[in-house]
Design a protein around this motif. Structure first.
Motif, PDB file in Angstrom:
ATOM      1  N   ASN A  52       0.810  -1.209   0.000  1.00 44.04           N
ATOM      2  CA  ASN A  52       0.000   0.000   0.000  1.00 44.04           C
ATOM      3  C   ASN A  52       0.849   1.268   0.000  1.00 44.04           C
ATOM      4  OD1 ASN A  52      -2.590   1.357   0.186  1.00 44.04           O
ATOM      5  ND2 ASN A  52      -2.031   1.871   2.280  1.00 44.04           N
ATOM      6  N   ASP A  53       2.093   1.159   0.450  1.00 45.36           N
ATOM      7  CA  ASP A  53       2.965   2.329   0.566  1.00 45.36           C
ATOM      8  C   ASP A  53       4.391   1.893   0.258  1.00 45.36           C
ATOM      9  OD1 ASP A  53       4.228   4.684   1.096  1.00 45.36           O
ATOM     10  OD2 ASP A  53       3.681   4.781   3.203  1.00 45.36           O
ATOM     11  N   THR A  54       4.805   2.070  -0.974  1.00 48.38           N
ATOM     12  CA  THR A  54       6.135   1.618  -1.389  1.00 48.38           C
ATOM     13  C   THR A  54       7.236   2.597  -1.001  1.00 48.38           C
ATOM     14  OG1 THR A  54       5.999   2.692  -3.565  1.00 48.38           O
ATOM     15  CG2 THR A  54       5.097   0.454  -3.376  1.00 48.38           C
ATOM     16  N   GLY A  55       6.850   3.809  -0.554  1.00 47.88           N
ATOM     17  CA  GLY A  55       7.859   4.817  -0.242  1.00 47.88           C
ATOM     18  C   GLY A  55       8.501   5.418  -1.472  1.00 47.88           C
ATOM     19  N   LYS A  56       7.857   5.232  -2.630  1.00 44.69           N
ATOM     20  CA  LYS A  56       8.414   5.743  -3.890  1.00 44.69           C
ATOM     21  C   LYS A  56       7.322   6.444  -4.690  1.00 44.69           C
ATOM     22  CE  LYS A  56      11.287   3.145  -6.164  1.00 44.69           C
ATOM     23  NZ  LYS A  56      11.858   2.055  -6.990  1.00 44.69           N
ATOM     24  N   LEU A  57       7.647   7.644  -5.175  1.00 45.68           N
ATOM     25  CA  LEU A  57       6.764   8.402  -6.056  1.00 45.68           C
ATOM     26  C   LEU A  57       7.470   8.628  -7.376  1.00 45.68           C
ATOM     27  CD1 LEU A  57       5.615  11.230  -3.607  1.00 45.68           C
ATOM     28  CD2 LEU A  57       4.426   9.085  -4.073  1.00 45.68           C
ATOM     29  N   MET A  58       6.728   8.562  -8.451  1.00 46.25           N
ATOM     30  CA  MET A  58       7.240   8.883  -9.775  1.00 46.25           C
ATOM     31  C   MET A  58       6.493  10.117 -10.269  1.00 46.25           C
ATOM     32  SD  MET A  58       7.526   5.557  -9.022  1.00 46.25           S
ATOM     33  CE  MET A  58       5.981   4.805  -9.559  1.00 46.25           C
ATOM     34  N   ILE A  59       7.242  11.150 -10.646  1.00 42.60           N
ATOM     35  CA  ILE A  59       6.632  12.404 -11.073  1.00 42.60           C
ATOM     36  C   ILE A  59       7.002  12.670 -12.529  1.00 42.60           C
ATOM     37  CG2 ILE A  59       6.594  14.897 -10.732  1.00 42.60           C
ATOM     38  CD1 ILE A  59       6.904  14.390  -7.757  1.00 42.60           C
ATOM     39  N   LYS A  60       5.970  12.918 -13.326  1.00 42.07           N
ATOM     40  CA  LYS A  60       6.185  13.124 -14.765  1.00 42.07           C
ATOM     41  C   LYS A  60       5.178  14.141 -15.281  1.00 42.07           C
ATOM     42  CE  LYS A  60       8.010  11.695 -18.790  1.00 42.07           C
ATOM     43  NZ  LYS A  60       9.471  11.767 -19.099  1.00 42.07           N
ATOM     44  N   ASN A  61       5.682  15.249 -15.771  1.00 43.88           N
ATOM     45  CA  ASN A  61       4.882  16.237 -16.500  1.00 43.88           C
ATOM     46  C   ASN A  61       3.608  16.650 -15.773  1.00 43.88           C
ATOM     47  OD1 ASN A  61       6.836  16.075 -18.485  1.00 43.88           O
ATOM     48  ND2 ASN A  61       5.686  14.633 -19.738  1.00 43.88           N
ATOM     49  N   GLY A  62       3.751  16.999 -14.498  1.00 41.85           N
ATOM     50  CA  GLY A  62       2.628  17.545 -13.758  1.00 41.85           C
ATOM     51  C   GLY A  62       1.753  16.537 -13.052  1.00 41.85           C
ATOM     52  N   TYR A  63       2.178  15.272 -13.017  1.00 38.59           N
ATOM     53  CA  TYR A  63       1.408  14.234 -12.337  1.00 38.59           C
ATOM     54  C   TYR A  63       2.302  13.436 -11.386  1.00 38.59           C
ATOM     55  CZ  TYR A  63      -2.148  15.055 -15.919  1.00 38.59           C
ATOM     56  OH  TYR A  63      -3.080  15.638 -16.732  1.00 38.59           O
ATOM     57  N   VAL A  64       1.691  12.998 -10.277  1.00 40.06           N
ATOM     58  CA  VAL A  64       2.337  12.071  -9.345  1.00 40.06           C
ATOM     59  C   VAL A  64       1.769  10.678  -9.614  1.00 40.06           C
ATOM     60  CG1 VAL A  64       2.666  11.424  -6.935  1.00 40.06           C
ATOM     61  CG2 VAL A  64       2.635  13.841  -7.573  1.00 40.06           C
ATOM     62  N   TYR A  65       2.657   9.709  -9.800  1.00 43.89           N
ATOM     63  CA  TYR A  65       2.267   8.319  -9.985  1.00 43.89           C
ATOM     64  C   TYR A  65       2.823   7.507  -8.825  1.00 43.89           C
ATOM     65  CZ  TYR A  65       1.625   9.752 -14.891  1.00 43.89           C
ATOM     66  OH  TYR A  65       1.236  10.396 -16.053  1.00 43.89           O
ATOM     67  N   GLN A  66       2.017   6.577  -8.309  1.00 52.97           N
ATOM     68  CA  GLN A  66       2.526   5.642  -7.311  1.00 52.97           C
ATOM     69  C   GLN A  66       1.855   4.293  -7.474  1.00 52.97           C
ATOM     70  OE1 GLN A  66       1.659   6.806  -3.174  1.00 52.97           O
ATOM     71  NE2 GLN A  66       0.458   8.482  -3.999  1.00 52.97           N
ATOM     72  N   HIS A  67       2.574   3.264  -7.046  1.00 54.01           N
ATOM     73  CA  HIS A  67       2.098   1.895  -7.210  1.00 54.01           C
ATOM     74  C   HIS A  67       1.528   1.414  -5.886  1.00 54.01           C
ATOM     75  CE1 HIS A  67       2.327  -2.443  -8.320  1.00 54.01           C
ATOM     76  NE2 HIS A  67       2.057  -1.937  -9.511  1.00 54.01           N
ATOM     77  N   ARG A  68       0.264   0.957  -5.937  1.00 56.30           N
ATOM     78  CA  ARG A  68      -0.398   0.406  -4.754  1.00 56.30           C
ATOM     79  C   ARG A  68      -1.042  -0.917  -5.135  1.00 56.30           C
ATOM     80  NH1 ARG A  68      -2.607   6.144  -2.552  1.00 56.30           N
ATOM     81  NH2 ARG A  68      -0.951   6.495  -1.041  1.00 56.30           N
ATOM     82  N   TYR A  69      -0.650  -1.972  -4.414  1.00 57.26           N
ATOM     83  CA  TYR A  69      -1.147  -3.316  -4.717  1.00 57.26           C
ATOM     84  C   TYR A  69      -0.878  -3.611  -6.184  1.00 57.26           C
ATOM     85  CZ  TYR A  69      -3.252  -2.807  -0.113  1.00 57.26           C
ATOM     86  OH  TYR A  69      -3.431  -2.610   1.223  1.00 57.26           O
ATOM     87  N   ASN A  70      -1.894  -3.891  -6.980  1.00 56.30           N
ATOM     88  CA  ASN A  70      -1.673  -4.190  -8.402  1.00 56.30           C
ATOM     89  C   ASN A  70      -2.126  -3.047  -9.301  1.00 56.30           C
ATOM     90  OD1 ASN A  70      -4.374  -4.523  -7.839  1.00 56.30           O
ATOM     91  ND2 ASN A  70      -4.644  -6.280  -9.208  1.00 56.30           N
TER      92      ASN A  70
END
Length: 220
Positions: A52-70
């Motif tokens: 639920n909380d990988t401790g990692k954020l990916m930021i690209k062109n004005g958006y925050v992406y994060q991976h939760r579960y699948n």
């Protein structure tokens, strides 16, 4: 239920882009930043990694992406300077986010650049290399570790799917992509602007898709 009242005041101060400024009451505040300067991989060293909380954020062109579960979850980064002071002061969602930031010792103002997520967290950018996540009684610091995003952290195909589903659904935004044994499912929402829209991230429809040769086809 009574509304929380918060009132900002503008001050005539010359600020360079990316310059950190501090409020007179001692609370820490974010910076005015160019969104392009935020692109990259951000890590919270103190986070216990979980599905639920990988401790990692990916930021690209004005958006925050994060991976939760699948799933991949996407939220918009908002430069609050693009909103009028009056509209912010009348916005209940912004007032609640501002109160949460204040309780944690930070200021969310019209000069802030920030984002949110479906769990109610606030992500406040302090400068182009540091942000804090505020919520659930905790403040977690993230640092940008790279200006690049590894393909296994956020495949380009997923970014393409998000963008194309936005185009196919005018007035909505793709907020999640879930991949399992069947076709990928894209969750559509009325908004992914968590700082100013109380319905941000709420799934209004789930659309099964095929993705081939760089193009999305909705199958349901």
């Amino acid at each position: 239920m009574p509304l929380i009242s918060n009132v900002d005041t503008d001050q005539t101060i010359m600020l360079g882009r990316g310059q950190l400024f501090t409020a007179t009451n001692g609370k820490k505040t974010g910076s005015q930043l160019s969104l392009s300067k935020l692109n990259g991989t951000w890590i919270a060293a103190a986070t216990t990694t979980s599905a639920n909380d990988t401790g990692k954020l990916m930021i690209k062109n004005g958006y925050v992406y994060q991976h939760r579960y699948n799933s991949f979850e996407r939220s918009a980064i908002q430069d609050l300077n693009s909103y009028s002071l009056i509209s912010l002061n009348q916005n209940q969602t912004y007032a609640l986010q501002k109160a949460n930031a204040s309780n944690a010792g930070y200021q969310l103002t019209r000069k802030s650049v920030a984002s949110g997520d479906s769990l109610g967290y606030l992500y406040l950018f302090i400068n182009q290399n540091k942000l804090v996540r505020i919520g659930q009684g905790e403040v977690t610091s993230y640092s940008k570790t790279s200006t690049l995003i590894a393909a296994n952290d956020l495949p380009q195909d997923d970014i393409t799917i998000f963008n194309q589903m936005d185009q196919k659904n005018p007035g909505e935004a793709a907020s999640t992509i879930t991949v399992d044994a069947s076709a990928p499912l894209v969750g559509m929402s009325s908004s992914i602007k968590y700082l100013t829209d109380g319905e941000a991230g709420q799934i209004t429809s789930s659309q099964a898709i095929d993705f081939e040769n760089g193009k999305v086809t909705v199958t349901n």
